[in-house]
Design a protein around this motif. Structure first.
Motif, mmCIF file in Angstrom:
data_model
loop_
_atom_site.group_PDB
_atom_site.id
_atom_site.type_symbol
_atom_site.label_atom_id
_atom_site.label_comp_id
_atom_site.label_asym_id
_atom_site.label_seq_id
_atom_site.Cartn_x
_atom_site.Cartn_y
_atom_site.Cartn_z
ATOM 1 N N ARG A 131 0.826 -1.201 0.000
ATOM 2 C CA ARG A 131 0.000 0.000 0.000
ATOM 3 C C ARG A 131 0.864 1.257 0.000
ATOM 4 N NH1 ARG A 131 0.326 -1.857 5.236
ATOM 5 N NH2 ARG A 131 0.565 -0.272 6.863
ATOM 6 N N THR A 132 0.255 2.392 -0.331
ATOM 7 C CA THR A 132 0.958 3.678 -0.344
ATOM 8 C C THR A 132 0.218 4.633 0.586
ATOM 9 O OG1 THR A 132 1.605 3.329 -2.636
ATOM 10 C CG2 THR A 132 1.761 5.566 -1.812
ATOM 11 N N GLU A 133 0.980 5.275 1.458
ATOM 12 C CA GLU A 133 0.431 6.282 2.375
ATOM 13 C C GLU A 133 1.318 7.512 2.313
ATOM 14 O OE1 GLU A 133 0.259 4.588 6.287
ATOM 15 O OE2 GLU A 133 -1.162 3.009 5.704
ATOM 16 N N ASN A 134 0.816 8.646 1.829
ATOM 17 C CA ASN A 134 1.552 9.926 1.776
ATOM 18 C C ASN A 134 2.931 9.786 1.114
ATOM 19 O OD1 ASN A 134 -0.560 11.056 3.209
ATOM 20 N ND2 ASN A 134 0.438 10.770 5.179
ATOM 21 N N ASP A 135 3.014 9.369 -0.094
ATOM 22 C CA ASP A 135 4.269 9.215 -0.838
ATOM 23 C C ASP A 135 5.192 8.143 -0.247
ATOM 24 O OD1 ASP A 135 3.626 11.072 -2.729
ATOM 25 O OD2 ASP A 135 4.724 12.716 -1.785
ATOM 26 N N VAL A 136 4.673 7.279 0.640
ATOM 27 C CA VAL A 136 5.470 6.197 1.222
ATOM 28 C C VAL A 136 4.829 4.880 0.790
ATOM 29 C CG1 VAL A 136 6.245 5.095 3.364
ATOM 30 C CG2 VAL A 136 6.152 7.590 3.200
ATOM 31 N N THR A 137 5.611 4.038 0.142
ATOM 32 C CA THR A 137 5.133 2.715 -0.251
ATOM 33 C C THR A 137 5.478 1.746 0.873
ATOM 34 O OG1 THR A 137 5.543 3.237 -2.576
ATOM 35 C CG2 THR A 137 5.297 0.920 -2.017
ATOM 36 N N ILE A 138 4.476 1.024 1.343
ATOM 37 C CA ILE A 138 4.648 0.104 2.478
ATOM 38 C C ILE A 138 4.535 -1.323 1.945
ATOM 39 C CG2 ILE A 138 3.734 -0.648 4.712
ATOM 40 C CD1 ILE A 138 2.678 2.252 5.032
ATOM 41 N N ILE A 139 5.614 -2.097 2.120
ATOM 42 C CA ILE A 139 5.679 -3.475 1.646
ATOM 43 C C ILE A 139 5.726 -4.385 2.877
ATOM 44 C CG2 ILE A 139 7.025 -5.133 0.301
ATOM 45 C CD1 ILE A 139 8.248 -2.647 -1.152
ATOM 46 N N PRO A 140 4.706 -5.225 3.069
ATOM 47 C CA PRO A 140 4.716 -6.104 4.241
ATOM 48 C C PRO A 140 5.729 -7.253 4.064
ATOM 49 C CG PRO A 140 2.717 -6.441 2.963
ATOM 50 C CD PRO A 140 3.474 -5.338 2.302
ATOM 51 N N ILE A 141 6.438 -7.579 5.127
ATOM 52 C CA ILE A 141 7.368 -8.708 5.168
ATOM 53 C C ILE A 141 6.751 -9.734 6.128
ATOM 54 C CG2 ILE A 141 9.715 -9.461 5.701
ATOM 55 C CD1 ILE A 141 9.561 -7.453 3.405
ATOM 56 N N LEU A 142 6.501 -10.931 5.602
ATOM 57 C CA LEU A 142 5.786 -11.949 6.382
ATOM 58 C C LEU A 142 6.731 -13.085 6.779
ATOM 59 C CD1 LEU A 142 2.588 -12.158 4.155
ATOM 60 C CD2 LEU A 142 2.882 -10.840 6.245
ATOM 61 N N GLU A 143 6.334 -13.754 7.874
ATOM 62 C CA GLU A 143 7.074 -14.916 8.332
ATOM 63 C C GLU A 143 6.067 -15.877 8.978
ATOM 64 O OE1 GLU A 143 11.057 -15.241 10.840
ATOM 65 O OE2 GLU A 143 9.372 -14.623 12.095
ATOM 66 N N GLU A 144 6.221 -17.118 8.629
ATOM 67 C CA GLU A 144 5.399 -18.116 9.317
ATOM 68 C C GLU A 144 6.176 -18.611 10.530
ATOM 69 O OE1 GLU A 144 2.700 -20.125 5.828
ATOM 70 O OE2 GLU A 144 4.520 -21.158 6.425
ATOM 71 N N VAL A 145 5.485 -18.672 11.648
ATOM 72 C CA VAL A 145 6.102 -19.126 12.888
ATOM 73 C C VAL A 145 5.385 -20.419 13.313
ATOM 74 C CG1 VAL A 145 6.558 -18.549 15.299
ATOM 75 C CG2 VAL A 145 6.600 -16.768 13.549
ATOM 76 N N LEU A 146 6.172 -21.435 13.622
ATOM 77 C CA LEU A 146 5.595 -22.710 14.030
ATOM 78 C C LEU A 146 5.344 -22.690 15.534
ATOM 79 C CD1 LEU A 146 4.717 -25.485 13.126
ATOM 80 C CD2 LEU A 146 7.056 -26.269 13.487
ATOM 81 N N VAL A 147 4.103 -22.824 15.878
ATOM 82 C CA VAL A 147 3.678 -22.967 17.275
ATOM 83 C C VAL A 147 2.733 -24.164 17.325
ATOM 84 C CG1 VAL A 147 3.966 -20.657 18.224
ATOM 85 C CG2 VAL A 147 1.990 -21.150 16.836
ATOM 86 N N VAL A 148 2.072 -24.322 18.379
ATOM 87 C CA VAL A 148 1.107 -25.421 18.437
ATOM 88 C C VAL A 148 0.110 -25.240 17.290
ATOM 89 C CG1 VAL A 148 -0.666 -26.538 19.869
ATOM 90 C CG2 VAL A 148 1.404 -25.635 20.916
ATOM 91 N N GLU A 149 -0.176 -24.077 17.020
ATOM 92 C CA GLU A 149 -0.983 -23.785 15.842
ATOM 93 C C GLU A 149 -0.220 -22.796 14.949
ATOM 94 O OE1 GLU A 149 -4.456 -21.195 16.580
ATOM 95 O OE2 GLU A 149 -3.733 -21.170 18.625
ATOM 96 N N LYS A 150 -0.576 -22.802 13.721
ATOM 97 C CA LYS A 150 0.130 -21.941 12.768
ATOM 98 C C LYS A 150 -0.562 -20.595 12.709
ATOM 99 C CE LYS A 150 0.688 -22.649 8.056
ATOM 100 N NZ LYS A 150 1.018 -23.499 6.928
ATOM 101 N N ARG A 151 0.229 -19.511 12.853
ATOM 102 C CA ARG A 151 -0.310 -18.143 12.809
ATOM 103 C C ARG A 151 0.520 -17.308 11.839
ATOM 104 N NH1 ARG A 151 -0.708 -16.829 19.199
ATOM 105 N NH2 ARG A 151 -2.037 -18.564 19.747
ATOM 106 N N LEU A 152 -0.120 -16.363 11.262
ATOM 107 C CA LEU A 152 0.578 -15.446 10.363
ATOM 108 C C LEU A 152 0.987 -14.225 11.167
ATOM 109 C CD1 LEU A 152 1.361 -15.225 7.400
ATOM 110 C CD2 LEU A 152 -0.784 -14.050 6.979
ATOM 111 N N VAL A 153 2.284 -13.939 11.188
ATOM 112 C CA VAL A 153 2.812 -12.839 11.988
ATOM 113 C C VAL A 153 3.409 -11.799 11.040
ATOM 114 C CG1 VAL A 153 4.505 -12.176 13.741
ATOM 115 C CG2 VAL A 153 3.338 -14.395 13.907
#
Length: 144
Positions: A80-102
């Motif tokens: 997304r872009t906010e006020n001339d700033v492009t924001i790129i999300p960096i994702l990682e999957e973390v293994l726990v008892v259940e899988k969550r997106l962090v």
């Protein structure tokens, strides 16, 4: 040239009454010939001139800032872009008892415009012709 018409005897007149006048005519004959009156030598040469060129160069620089988030999310966010700033999300999957997106971090990309005036020498070539008149040799005139 002269033409001469010979005397022709006149049968009707006596020799004492007749006077013979010769008639003449001139004719003209015209001839032409080539005569060299001069020679010309043409040479070309290239002159190099250095001129100072001025220009304004536009450019952009990019600054990347890492922003830690460490937040659990349900789905991957869009870029997304906010006020001339492009924001790129960096994702990682973390293994726990259940899988969550962090959401681990976001990259904030800032664009900065720059402007720089520059001067640089540029070589320009200009061609010119040099014409030199040459005298005619006496031998050349008599052979033509």
């Amino acid at each position: 040239m002269t033409k001469h018409i010979p005397d022709q005897p006149n049968s009707q007149a006596s020799s004492s009454d007749t006077e013979v006048i010769p008639l003449t005519e001139e004719e003209l004959r015209l001839d032409k010939r080539m005569v060299t009156t001069g020679k010309v030598r043409v040479q070309t040469s290239v002159d190099v001139e250095t001129e100072l060129v001025k220009a304004t160069l536009d450019g952009e620089t990019v600054e990347v800032t890492r922003v830690p988030v460490d937040r659990i999310i349900d789905h991957a966010p869009e870029i997304r872009t906010e006020n001339d700033v492009t924001i790129i999300p960096i994702l990682e999957e973390v293994l726990v008892v259940e899988k969550r997106l962090v959401l681990k971090e976001e990259l904030h990309v800032h664009k900065r415009r720059t402007r720089e005036d520059v001067e640089t020498p540029v070589e320009l070539r200009k061609q010119r012709a040099v014409i030199e008149r040459m005298p005619v040799d006496d031998d050349t005139k008599s052979n033509s």
